[in-house]
Motif scaffolding. Structure first.
Motif, PDB file in Angstrom:
ATOM      1  N   THR A 186       0.741  -1.214  -0.122  1.00 38.45           N
ATOM      2  CA  THR A 186      -0.017  -0.077   0.051  1.00 38.45           C
ATOM      3  C   THR A 186       0.996   1.255   0.090  1.00 38.45           C
ATOM      4  OG1 THR A 186      -0.113   0.137   2.249  1.00 38.45           O
ATOM      5  CG2 THR A 186      -1.836  -1.200   1.295  1.00 38.45           C
ATOM      6  N   ASP A 187       0.275   2.525   0.031  1.00 36.68           N
ATOM      7  CA  ASP A 187       1.036   3.768   0.062  1.00 36.68           C
ATOM      8  C   ASP A 187       1.919   3.824   1.397  1.00 36.68           C
ATOM      9  OD1 ASP A 187       0.285   4.328  -2.353  1.00 36.68           O
ATOM     10  OD2 ASP A 187      -1.323   5.868  -1.562  1.00 36.68           O
ATOM     11  N   ALA A 188       1.272   3.292   2.385  1.00 38.89           N
ATOM     12  CA  ALA A 188       1.985   3.232   3.717  1.00 38.89           C
ATOM     13  C   ALA A 188       3.029   2.181   3.611  1.00 38.89           C
ATOM     14  CB  ALA A 188       1.117   2.781   4.763  1.00 38.89           C
ATOM     15  N   GLY A 189       3.059   0.854   2.971  1.00 35.24           N
ATOM     16  CA  GLY A 189       3.969   0.145   2.882  1.00 35.24           C
ATOM     17  C   GLY A 189       5.230   0.623   2.116  1.00 35.24           C
ATOM     18  N   ILE A 190       4.923   1.449   0.957  1.00 32.69           N
ATOM     19  CA  ILE A 190       5.713   1.871   0.146  1.00 32.69           C
ATOM     20  C   ILE A 190       6.640   3.118   0.825  1.00 32.69           C
ATOM     21  CG2 ILE A 190       5.978   3.545  -1.804  1.00 32.69           C
ATOM     22  CD1 ILE A 190       3.648   1.857  -3.104  1.00 32.69           C
ATOM     23  N   SER A 191       5.976   3.695   1.790  1.00 34.04           N
ATOM     24  CA  SER A 191       6.690   4.983   2.444  1.00 34.04           C
ATOM     25  C   SER A 191       7.586   4.386   3.354  1.00 34.04           C
ATOM     26  CB  SER A 191       5.702   5.801   3.243  1.00 34.04           C
ATOM     27  OG  SER A 191       5.235   4.989   4.458  1.00 34.04           O
ATOM     28  N   LEU A 192       7.612   2.954   3.992  1.00 26.26           N
ATOM     29  CA  LEU A 192       8.298   2.350   4.817  1.00 26.26           C
ATOM     30  C   LEU A 192       9.746   1.927   3.898  1.00 26.26           C
ATOM     31  CD1 LEU A 192       6.440  -0.045   7.120  1.00 26.26           C
ATOM     32  CD2 LEU A 192       8.061   1.736   7.549  1.00 26.26           C
ATOM     33  N   MET A 193       9.835   1.788   2.623  1.00 24.38           N
ATOM     34  CA  MET A 193      10.930   1.159   1.878  1.00 24.38           C
ATOM     35  C   MET A 193      12.154   1.918   2.090  1.00 24.38           C
ATOM     36  SD  MET A 193       9.586  -1.517   1.037  1.00 24.38           S
ATOM     37  CE  MET A 193      11.109  -2.210  -0.091  1.00 24.38           C
ATOM     38  N   PRO A 194      12.100   3.311   2.017  1.00 23.50           N
ATOM     39  CA  PRO A 194      13.321   3.857   2.439  1.00 23.50           C
ATOM     40  C   PRO A 194      14.113   3.749   3.894  1.00 23.50           C
ATOM     41  CG  PRO A 194      11.953   5.652   1.454  1.00 23.50           C
ATOM     42  CD  PRO A 194      10.997   4.298   1.699  1.00 23.50           C
ATOM     43  N   VAL A 195      13.287   3.351   4.647  1.00 21.18           N
ATOM     44  CA  VAL A 195      13.567   2.994   5.888  1.00 21.18           C
ATOM     45  C   VAL A 195      14.292   1.710   5.740  1.00 21.18           C
ATOM     46  CG1 VAL A 195      12.765   2.336   8.340  1.00 21.18           C
ATOM     47  CG2 VAL A 195      11.989   4.432   7.124  1.00 21.18           C
ATOM     48  N   LEU A 196      13.759   0.690   5.378  1.00 17.41           N
ATOM     49  CA  LEU A 196      14.261  -0.573   5.208  1.00 17.41           C
ATOM     50  C   LEU A 196      15.581  -0.528   4.274  1.00 17.41           C
ATOM     51  CD1 LEU A 196      10.915  -2.723   4.671  1.00 17.41           C
ATOM     52  CD2 LEU A 196      12.215  -2.326   6.631  1.00 17.41           C
ATOM     53  N   VAL A 197      15.562   0.432   3.109  1.00 18.63           N
ATOM     54  CA  VAL A 197      16.905   0.362   2.539  1.00 18.63           C
ATOM     55  C   VAL A 197      18.052   0.713   3.372  1.00 18.63           C
ATOM     56  CG1 VAL A 197      17.895   1.733   0.744  1.00 18.63           C
ATOM     57  CG2 VAL A 197      15.864   0.754   0.340  1.00 18.63           C
ATOM     58  N   GLU A 198      17.561   1.706   4.340  1.00 22.05           N
ATOM     59  CA  GLU A 198      18.719   2.264   5.263  1.00 22.05           C
ATOM     60  C   GLU A 198      19.176   1.168   6.265  1.00 22.05           C
ATOM     61  OE1 GLU A 198      20.788   4.758   4.938  1.00 22.05           O
ATOM     62  OE2 GLU A 198      19.723   5.383   3.128  1.00 22.05           O
ATOM     63  N   VAL A 199      18.158   0.614   6.721  1.00 17.62           N
ATOM     64  CA  VAL A 199      18.378  -0.624   7.516  1.00 17.62           C
ATOM     65  C   VAL A 199      19.271  -1.574   6.870  1.00 17.62           C
ATOM     66  CG1 VAL A 199      17.422  -2.513   8.938  1.00 17.62           C
ATOM     67  CG2 VAL A 199      16.388  -0.347   9.117  1.00 17.62           C
ATOM     68  N   ALA A 200      19.073  -2.028   5.820  1.00 18.19           N
ATOM     69  CA  ALA A 200      19.814  -3.133   4.968  1.00 18.19           C
ATOM     70  C   ALA A 200      21.343  -2.273   4.747  1.00 18.19           C
ATOM     71  CB  ALA A 200      19.132  -3.360   3.477  1.00 18.19           C
ATOM     72  N   ASN A 201      21.435  -1.199   4.386  1.00 17.05           N
ATOM     73  CA  ASN A 201      22.706  -0.515   4.062  1.00 17.05           C
ATOM     74  C   ASN A 201      23.535  -0.468   5.393  1.00 17.05           C
ATOM     75  OD1 ASN A 201      22.144   0.295   1.427  1.00 17.05           O
ATOM     76  ND2 ASN A 201      21.711   2.353   2.073  1.00 17.05           N
ATOM     77  N   TRP A 202      22.966  -0.284   6.396  1.00 17.48           N
ATOM     78  CA  TRP A 202      23.617  -0.670   7.938  1.00 17.48           C
ATOM     79  C   TRP A 202      23.997  -1.777   8.184  1.00 17.48           C
ATOM     80  CZ3 TRP A 202      23.741  -2.609  12.495  1.00 17.48           C
ATOM     81  CH2 TRP A 202      24.629  -2.163  13.503  1.00 17.48           C
ATOM     82  N   GLY A 203      23.027  -2.741   7.721  1.00 22.75           N
ATOM     83  CA  GLY A 203      23.285  -4.229   8.094  1.00 22.75           C
ATOM     84  C   GLY A 203      24.645  -4.749   7.159  1.00 22.75           C
TER      85      GLY A 203
END
Length: 112
Positions: free
Chosen positions: A83-100
């Motif tokens: 959903t739009d709310a789920g899409i809005s989380l993608m940058p957060v998950l990308v940053e979590v992956a980058n840190w990982g």
């Protein structure tokens, strides 16, 4: 960051209460910007059981982060997308992956 009397007023606590846990962030990441079938999700995450995947998908749907799309054809096909709310989380998950993937995370992981 300032301390808050009620931890549920903390935005980090609020976010982690929604997307925390072992599977929700991984499922959201696997869905990403596409529409994907249950079976494909299961292939992408072989360590998750069908029962747990089904429960996590229902939770994500009830939170309004994913859509469940059922086809009218037989056999019935069920697909999921963000959903739009789920899409809005993608940058957060990308940053979590980058840190990982960072040197710091790898150093910490070696201590576990």
């Amino acid at each position: 960051m300032r301390f808050i009397d009620n931890p549920f007023q903390c935005p980090v606590t609020r976010t982690m209460s929604i997307i925390g846990g072992k599977w929700k962030p991984i499922i959201l990441n696997c869905i990403g910007d596409k529409t994907i079938r249950f079976g494909k999700l299961n292939q992408l995450m072989p360590a998750i059981s069908n029962k747990v995947l089904s429960k996590e998908l229902k939770d994500l749907e009830s939170l309004g982060l994913i859509n469940r799309l059922e086809s009218d054809e037989l056999p019935q096909r069920v697909e999921y997308n963000l959903t739009d709310a789920g899409i809005s989380l993608m940058p957060v998950l990308v940053e979590v992956a980058n840190w990982g993937n960072s040197h710091f995370a790898k150093q910490i992981e070696s201590k576990l």
